[in-house]
Design an enzyme around this catalytic site. Structure first.
Site, PDB file in Angstrom:
ATOM      1  N   LYS A  76      14.016  -7.139   4.940  1.00 19.62           N
ATOM      2  CA  LYS A  76      12.951  -8.138   4.863  1.00 19.62           C
ATOM      3  C   LYS A  76      13.384  -9.260   3.932  1.00 19.62           C
ATOM      4  O   LYS A  76      13.999  -8.998   2.883  1.00 19.62           O
ATOM      5  CB  LYS A  76      11.683  -7.444   4.339  1.00 19.62           C
ATOM      6  CG  LYS A  76      10.437  -8.306   4.298  1.00 19.62           C
ATOM      7  CD  LYS A  76       9.240  -7.456   3.880  1.00 19.62           C
ATOM      8  CE  LYS A  76       7.942  -8.248   3.809  1.00 19.62           C
ATOM      9  NZ  LYS A  76       6.783  -7.421   3.432  1.00 19.62           N
ATOM     10  N   SER A 151       2.783  -7.462   6.453  1.00 18.23           N
ATOM     11  CA  SER A 151       3.612  -8.641   6.386  1.00 18.23           C
ATOM     12  C   SER A 151       5.055  -8.386   6.848  1.00 18.23           C
ATOM     13  O   SER A 151       5.771  -9.341   7.136  1.00 18.23           O
ATOM     14  CB  SER A 151       3.619  -9.191   4.968  1.00 18.23           C
ATOM     15  OG  SER A 151       4.260  -8.282   4.096  1.00 18.23           O
ATOM     16  N   SER A 175       1.946  -3.191   4.254  1.00 16.66           N
ATOM     17  CA  SER A 175       2.879  -4.050   4.999  1.00 16.66           C
ATOM     18  C   SER A 175       4.063  -3.359   5.645  1.00 16.66           C
ATOM     19  O   SER A 175       4.766  -3.991   6.430  1.00 16.66           O
ATOM     20  CB  SER A 175       3.395  -5.156   4.096  1.00 16.66           C
ATOM     21  OG  SER A 175       2.463  -6.186   4.087  1.00 16.66           O
TER      22      SER A 175
HETATM   23  N1  GLN Z   1      -2.146  -7.354   4.412  1.00 12.91           N
HETATM   24  C1  GLN Z   1      -2.126  -7.134   3.007  1.00 12.91           C
HETATM   25  C2  GLN Z   1      -2.190  -8.463   2.292  1.00 12.91           C
HETATM   26  O1  GLN Z   1      -2.264  -9.427   2.951  1.00 12.91           O
HETATM   27  C3  GLN Z   1      -0.927  -6.336   2.618  1.00 12.91           C
HETATM   28  C4  GLN Z   1       0.305  -7.121   2.467  1.00 12.91           C
HETATM   29  C5  GLN Z   1       1.466  -6.324   1.959  1.00 12.91           C
HETATM   30  O2  GLN Z   1       1.442  -5.090   1.926  1.00 12.91           O
HETATM   31  N2  GLN Z   1       2.492  -7.031   1.539  1.00 12.91           N
HETATM   32  O3  GLN Z   1      -2.172  -8.547   1.112  1.00 12.91           O
END
Ligand code: GLN
Length: 496
Positions: A76, A151, A175
């Site tokens: 990532k 994400s 995420s």
């Molecule tokens: N969807 C969650 C957020 O927007 C989790 C994101 C993540 O785990 N990086 O914060």
């Protein structure tokens, strides 16, 4: 061929394929899918082939090889790499070259894995659909009109589209697990502190954790073993020898294991019936393997999302203050006019650079976080959220005094159409309903593919374990995959 690390290792060991051939195949797959899926922000073909040549030479000359020798891996784009930019899918860090490798990247290289590219993500990992990337959306390999989740959407889509067998994501509120569920692959969020975050760009430091995505629990175990362990340069890294997860793989014997099924999650409003059914079916599978299934409650679960969405933005607002165009990040080319006159050169530079460099969702988080931390409001919001977090942690402790594992859905719905939730942040945040609890409590959790709904979209189920008990997730997860074929399903256009 490219959908299993163990198969790739076997092909090389038997001489059926060289590392260079494997990597070229991976690059071809990326080229064939990138226009459609856009899973990658950067692909470094030349370097990857050179690294593969080194592995082949090592093999020929009988030198010792690492555990992932010649296996293509994508990471990532929030993990620092010295040979590719680290952008966090943000204009703020466009072209940023990190001066060092993240510890997890270093560990991959030490095991002779081949880094083929960096994967797309929601900007600074804030989001659940990979639509907030400054470099275009990533599409779900199962249905190109739908989100891969986020994400770590690129990290899940790059595996699901057959470009690499393994990838690394980060999980602050789901995420890794949510995109794994949406893309029909397996994803693990390790215990907070189990995997070093040195070189992981910070989003919310009390929640962030790096973890693997792959097609199977077996591959997830191998990759977790490679990346886990103490890193003295990371003050949140646990100084404790991690257990070998690859040695706890199980086929069908779960006698003695007690699994709590999260009834409230199954009955929550808005859960897709096919997901609910998949969890019930999974409970049945675990029962067949000899596990005992009981119903269990986490009484404060309705507070998970609100608590997370105070704590995560608060920490983000602090972590992201470093990107001001002077210390770090994009610097506005021209600061003049009214802004300059009213703020003076320094503040005007900060203001314009941040306005230009950050996207809408990141700005929203910074504003929410700044508000929640500000004098006069901190007690009402940030400090209150910390107290609720303590209650959430106590709920988990109480649950784990009764059962070994918790079983529930990973997400309330399957992958939703691109654009559907982008203008409705609250709806987007609700996607995290079942995943943020594990981050708030610091515990490990895994998402396993559990079949397709009637529209052919992947469903994910989640297992959660007490802190440091990743081995229980691997134990039960591998038995589930030995007894079912869901992890072997591939999207229509999947090719090797
Ligand atoms: N969807 C969650 C957020 O927007 C989790 C994101 C993540 O785990 N990086 O914060």
């Amino acid at each position: 061929m490219l959908d299993s690390a163990s198969e790739i290792l076997r092909l090389q060991a038997s001489g059926e394929a060289s590392a260079v051939e494997i990597i070229k195949r991976s690059i071809e797959q990326i080229e064939a899918s990138q226009d459609k899926i856009n899973a990658y922000t950067c692909v470094n073909a030349e370097l990857a082939i050179r690294d593969a040549e080194t592995v082949d030479v090592k093999r020929k000359s009988g030198q010792p090889l690492g555990k992932l020798a010649g296996v293509p891996v994508a990471v990532k784009d929030i993990l620092c790499t010295t040979d590719m930019p680290t952008t966090c899918s943000s204009k703020m860090l466009e072209n940023f070259m990190a001066p060092y490798d993240a510890t997890v990247v270093r560990r991959l290289r030490e095991e002779d894995a081949i880094l083929v590219g960096k994967t797309n993500m929601d900007e600074f990992a804030m989001g659940g659909s990979t639509e907030t990337s400054a470099f275009g959306v990533t599409r779900n390999p199962w249905d190109n009109n739908r989100t891969p989740g986020g994400s770590s959407g690129g990290a899940a889509a790059c595996v699901a589209s057959g470009t690499v067998p393994l990838s690394l994501g980060s999980d602050t509120g789901g995420s890794i697990r949510q995109p794994a569920a949406f893309c029909g692959v397996t994803g693990l969020k390790p215990t907070y502190g189990r995997v070093s975050r040195y070189g992981l760009v910070a989003f919310a430091s009390s929640l962030d954790q790096v973890g693997p995505i792959a097609w199977s629990v077996e591959d997830v175990a191998v990759l977790t073993d490679v990346i886990s362990g103490f890193e003295p340069r990371d003050s949140t890294s646990l100084n404790q020898e991690p257990p070998c997860l690859s040695s706890v793989l199980q086929s069908n014997d779960l006698r003695g294991l007690k699994i709590g099924i999260l009834e409230d999650a199954l009955n929550s409003e808005g859960i897709e019936p096919s997901i609910r059914q998949s969890v019930i079916d999974a409970a049945e599978t675990f029962k067949q393997a000899g596990a005992e299934i009981v119903e269990i409650q986490l009484p404060h679960s309705e507070h998970y999302v609100p608590t997370y969405y105070v704590i995560a933005p608060s920490e983000a607002s602090s972590n992201l203050s470093r990107y001001d165009g002077a210390h770090y990040g994009h610097r506005s080319a021209k600061v003049d006019g009214d802004l300059l006159a009213s703020l003076g050169p320094l503040a005007a530079t900060y203001c314009k650079s941040r306005s230009e460099g950050f996207g809408t969702e990141v700005k929203r988080r910074i504003m929410i976080g700044t508000y929640a931390l500000s004098e006069g409001y901190a007690d009402q919001y940030y400090n209150q959220a910390l107290k609720v977090r303590r209650l959430i942690k106590s709920d988990y402790d109480a649950a784990f005094s009764q059962v070994d594992l918790l079983l529930g859905p990973t997400t309330p719905t399957t992958a939703f159409p691109l654009g559907e939730r982008l203008d409705n942040p609250l709806q987007m945040y609700l996607v995290d309903l079942f995943t943020v609890g594990a981050n708030l409590a610091g515990i490990p959790a895994i998402s396993l593919p559990a079949g397709l709904n009637s529209s052919g979209l992947p469903i994910g189920i989640q297992l959660q374990a007490p802190a440091l008990q990743e081995s229980r997730l691997i134990f039960a997860g591998s038995a589930y995959q030995a007894m079912t074929d869901f992890h072997k399903l591939r999207p229509d256009n999947f090719s090797f």
